[in-house]
Enzyme design. Structure first.
Site, short mmCIF file in Angstrom:
data_model
loop_
_atom_site.label_atom_id
_atom_site.label_comp_id
_atom_site.label_asym_id
_atom_site.label_seq_id
_atom_site.Cartn_x
_atom_site.Cartn_y
_atom_site.Cartn_z
N TRP A 104 45.15 77.87 38.00
CA TRP A 104 46.03 77.58 36.87
C TRP A 104 47.21 78.53 36.76
CZ3 TRP A 104 45.68 82.04 34.11
CH2 TRP A 104 44.48 82.76 34.22
N HIS B 221 39.91 75.57 42.04
CA HIS B 221 39.50 76.88 41.56
C HIS B 221 38.38 77.38 42.46
CE1 HIS B 221 37.97 80.08 39.01
NE2 HIS B 221 38.95 79.88 38.14
N GLU C 65 32.82 85.50 33.62
CA GLU C 65 33.52 84.73 34.64
C GLU C 65 34.52 85.61 35.38
OE1 GLU C 65 35.51 81.18 33.41
OE2 GLU C 65 33.90 80.57 32.04
N GLU D 64 35.19 79.81 25.59
CA GLU D 64 36.58 80.26 25.46
C GLU D 64 37.28 79.70 24.22
OE1 GLU D 64 37.79 81.20 30.09
OE2 GLU D 64 38.41 79.29 29.23
#
Length: 675
Positions: free
Chosen positions: A315, A358, A307, A150
Site C-alpha cells: 500500500w 502484500h 503485524e 486497526e
C-alpha cells in the site's frame, strides 16, 4: 508474560484459512512447523462467514480451524471478526455505515466502514464477541483475544451528531460553559440550545483535513470520535471478559496513528499490540521511537508486535523488498524495545483483492524454497533458542520524552504560525539525538509518574493541561531537569490562549516570557550563538522553522540569536528552580546542536551511553530479574566492530562468551547477557 500457556517469544501472524481449501491447510501446517510458527491470528475478517444473516450463526468452520491448529501445536490469537460488517447488515440497517467529512453517506464496501455510534453495529458486534467468548472460553489453543482490527476513521452521521451532543453535555454541563470553552462570540457562533451544535466537517467548520475555523469544536470532535471508537471496543471487551476474565484482550494499534488517543485506549487493553510497517527509507530511530511509544502506553509493560511484513507492503507508494537480513534485524529491534512477540501479516499470501501483493511467510509459489521463507524459518529457530529469558524484561531509561495526542491535535489544528510545524517531527528530533548517542529514552504520557526520570523533555508543549505546570514545578524543585521548546505553554485544554505572556503557566518555571513568534520560510535560517563554551557546545548552530522572541526574567541566557532584528535576544536559557533546572529552546535547532545539548544534560546527570558504537549501530537494554540483556543491532550493510570495554557477556543467539572488541556482520544482531 502475556499467557503462560506459551512461555516464549511468540512467533506467527495473521492466517486466513477461509480463503483456502483443505489440501492447502495441510501444506500450511507442514510449513508452519518448518518455520517454527506457534501462533496464528485468525477470524479477523470472518463476520460474514460466521453470521450469514440476522439470526443465523455458524461456527463450524471456526471450530474446525481452532481444533486443527491446536492439534498441529499452533496456538490462536482469536479475533472477533468485527472489523468489517456483513453486506446484509448494511442493506437492512443503513445506519451501520459511516458518513464522511464531506457529508457523503457510504455504501457497503471496504473495511472500517462501521459507524461506532450506530445502534446496529454496537448491538451485533457485542453479540458476536460474547458468542465467541462463550464458545471458546475453554479451548486449550486460545492464547489472547484480538478485538476488531486497526481501529480508525471518523464518522459524521446523524447518530454521531446526537452522541456528540451527549458527550458535550457530560463534558461541559451547561451550554454557557461550552460557549466559553469554544470562544463562540467569535464570528457570532453563540449556541443557545444543544441541538444547534453540528459536527465540524467540510459542511460546517473544517476543510482540507486539519484546517478549521474553530479549534475548540474540532479538537473536541477528535476527542469524541476517539472516545466513540473506544466505547465500541469496550462493548466487545466487556462481553469477552464475562466469559474469559483471565485471557488477555487487545486490539492492534498503528504506532503514531493520528486519530486516536492511544494513552486513553491503553487503560482498556490488557496488553498493547501494534502493527509496524516502516518504509525502506524510514529512519531507524523513528521506528525505535514508535516502539518505545507503544511500550510507554502502559508504563513500560512489554507489548505485542502484532503485524509486520516478512518482505514488502502493498500500500505504500514504493513497496521495496526488505533486503536480506532486514526482516530479522527489524524483528529483533522490536524485541529490543519491548516486544514479547514477533508476528507477521500474513502467513500465506492471498490470491485476490488489494492484499495479494502484500508479503507473506508462504509466497504465491507455495513452497518453502524461497529466500523469505528461509529467513523466517531461521528466525523461528532462534526465537525457540531464546526461550523465556527475555519475557517481561523491562527498560530502565533515565530520560523521558513526553508525547500527547491531544496536544498533537491542537498543534495540527492551529491556524498558524507555520504550515511546516509538525509535532511528531519535532519530538523525533530530540529522540533521534539521544538515539545517535546510544542513550535510552522512554516515551511517556503527560499523566505518567515522572519522578523516576532524571531528565524530562517536552517538545512543542503547545497545550498545557490542568495541573501539568504544577507537576513539572514539583518535579524540577525535587532535582529534575526539564526541557521544553518554542511554541509551548500557549493554550489550555480547550485551545484558549493563556493570557499574561507566553509560555503561560510554564512561565514561572522557565524564567522567561515570549513576546512574539517569528515563522521562517523553509529556505530561511537564524543562528544559535553560544555565549560561552558549554561542554560539547561551542560557536554557532543553525536554527529555523519558528523563533520565539523571548526575554529572560530570572533565567540565565546560554545562547542568543545571531541575525535578523532580534539578533542578541535569548534563544537558549536555563532557570534554576528548587534543586533542579528548566531549559527553554526557543527555536528548532540543527541536529548537531541537539546532540551536544542533550549530551551535556546527560553528563550532568551521570547518564552514560550503553555503548560507544559506530554510526548505524543501535543499542538498547532490557532487564529481567536483575539480569541485563544488551541488544546490539547493526543497521549498516557492512560489518562493524564494537568495543565492549570492560563488559563481559554471553551472546544468547550463539552461546559464545564475548568481551573486548566484537565483530558484528552487516545487518547482524547480538543479544548479550551481561555477566
Amino acid at each position: 508474560m502475556i499467557n503462560n500457556k506459551l512461555p516464549k517469544i511468540w512467533y506467527g501472524g495473521d492466517y486466513n484459512p477461509e480463503q483456502w481449501d483443505p489440501e492447502t491447510w495441510k501444506e500450511d501446517e507442514r510449513m508452519f512447523k518448518l518455520a517454527g510458527i506457534d501462533v496464528a491470528t485468525i477470524n479477523v475478517f470472518s463476520w460474514a462467514m460466521l453470521q450469514p444473516d440476522e439470526v443465523t450463526y455458524d461456527f463450524s468452520a471456526l471450530d474446525a480451524t481452532m481444533d486443527r491448529l491446536y492439534k498441529s501445536e499452533v496456538y490462536v490469537c482469536l479475533a472477533t471478526s468485527t472489523a468489517a460488517h456483513p453486506a446484509w447488515m448494511a442493506k437492512k440497517y443503513p445506519d451501520v455505515t459511516r458518513v464522511d467529512g464531506q457529508g457523503r453517506k457510504r455504501s457497503f464496501g471496504g473495511r472500517h466502514n462501521s459507524c461506532p455510534n450506530s445502534p446496529t453495529y454496537r448491538k451485533y458486534a457485542a453479540l458476536m464477541a460474547g458468542k465467541l467468548a462463550e464458545r471458546y472460553k475453554d479451548h486449550p489453543g486460545l492464547l489472547v483475544w484480538h478485538v476488531s482490527n486497526e481501529y480508525g476513521g471518523y464518522c459524521y452521521c446523524d447518530n454521531c451528531a446526537k452522541a456528540f451532543r451527549v458527550w458535550l453535555k457530560e463534558r461541559y454541563g451547561t451550554i454557557d460553559r461550552l460557549n466559553h470553552a469554544w470562544n463562540t462570540r467569535f464570528w457570532g457562533h453563540t449556541f443557545y440550545d444543544w441541538d444547534e451544535v453540528v459536527p465540524p466537517n467540510e459542511l460546517s467548520e473544517e476543510w482540507d483535513g486539519n484546517r478549521t475555523n474553530f479549534q475548540g469544536i474540532s479538537l473536541d470532535y477528535r476527542r469524541f470520535q476517539s472516545d466513540s471508537l473506544l466505547d465500541a471496543y469496550r462493548l466487545e471487551y466487556e462481553e469477552i471478559k464475562k466469559y474469559t476474565p483471565d485471557i488477555p484482550v487487545t486490539t492492534n494499534m498503528m504506532g503514531l496513528y493520528p486519530e486516536l488517543d492511544y494513552f486513553k485506549w491503553a487503560e482498556y487493553l490488557d496488553v498493547i499490540s501494534w502493527d509496524n510497517y516502516p518504509a525502506l527509507d524510514t529512519p531507524v530511530s523513528y521506528t525505535a521511537m514508535t516502539h518505545d511509544l507503544m511500550r510507554g502506553l502502559k508504563s513500560g509493560q512489554p507489548f505485542m508486535l502484532m503485524e509486520q511484513t516478512p518482505s514488502q507492503q502493498n500500500w505504500q507508494a514504493y513497496n521495496s523488498l526488505k533486503r536480506p537480513g532486514v526482516m530479522r534485524l527489524w524483528s529483533y529491534q522490536a524485541v529490543a524495545h519491548g516486544a514479547d512477540t514477533v508476528m507477521f501479516f500474513q502467513l500465506r499470501r492471498s490470491i485476490g483483492a488489494c492484499e495479494k501483493y502484500h508479503g507473506a511467510v508462504i509466497e504465491h509459489v507455495g513452497h518453502e524454497h524461497t529466500r523469505v521463507f528461509r529467513e523466517c524459518a531461521e528466525l523461528g529457530q532462534e526465537l525457540h533458542v531464546l526461550s523465556d529469558k527475555l519475557l517481561d524484561a523491562r527498560a530502565h531509561a533515565k530520560v523521558a520524552i513526553l508525547f500527547d495526542w491531544e496536544n498533537r491535535w491542537a498543534v495540527g489544528l492551529s491556524s498558524g504560525p507555520s504550515v511546516a510545524l509538525d509535532y511528531v517531527k519535532e519530538v523525533h528530533k530530540y529522540y533521534d539525538a539521544l538515539f545517535e548517542m546510544n542513550i535510552e529514552a522512554d516515551m511517556a504520557g503527560v499523566h505518567e509518574d515522572l519522578s523516576k526520570y532524571d531528565i524530562v523533555i517536552a517538545p512543542v508543549m503547545y497545550m498545557v493541561k490542568e495541573d501539568f505546570a504544577k507537576k513539572m514545578e514539583d518535579y524540577v524543585a525535587a532535582g529534575g531537569t526539564f526541557v521544553t521548546t518554542f511554541f509551548s505553554g500557549i493554550v489550555n485544554e480547550n485551545d484558549l490562549v493563556t493570557l499574561g505572556g507566553y509560555p503561560g503557566e510554564l512561565r514561572p518555571l522557565l524564567g522567561i516570557w515570549a513576546e512574539e513568534i517569528d515563522a521562517l520560510f523553509p529556505d530561511q535560517h537564524n543562528q544559535i550563538v553560544m555565549k560561552q563554551t558549554w561542554g560539547e557546545l561551542r560557536g554557532e548552530y543553525e536554527c529555523g522553522l519558528l523563533c520565539d522572541l523571548i526575554h529572560a526574567e530570572g533565567a540565565k541566557v546560554l545562547a542568543e540569536y545571531g541575525s535578523d532584528f532580534y539578533q542578541g535576544m535569548p534563544v537558549l536559557t536555563v532557570n534554576k528552580y528548587g534543586k533542579g533546572k528548566a531549559y527553554y529552546v526557543a527555536s528548532s535547532p540543527e541536529a548537531a546542536f541537539l546532540k551536544g545539548f542533550l549530551a551535556n544534560l546527560c553528563a550532568e546527570k551521570g547518564i552514560e551511553p550503553l555503548l560507544n558504537a559506530p554510526a548505524g549501530v543501535e543499542t538498547t537494554q532490557r532487564v529481567n530479574d536483575g539480569v541485563s540483556y544488551l541488544f546490539v543491532l547493526n543497521h549498516n550493510a557492512a560489518d562493524v566492530e564494537v568495543d565492549l570495554g570492560s563488559k563481559k557477556a554471553v551472546d544468547l543467539l550463539t552461546s559464545e562468551s564475548v568481551s573486548g572488541r566484537m565483530a558484528i556482520p552487516g545487518r547482524g544482531v547480538k543479544i548479550l547477557e551481561q555477566l
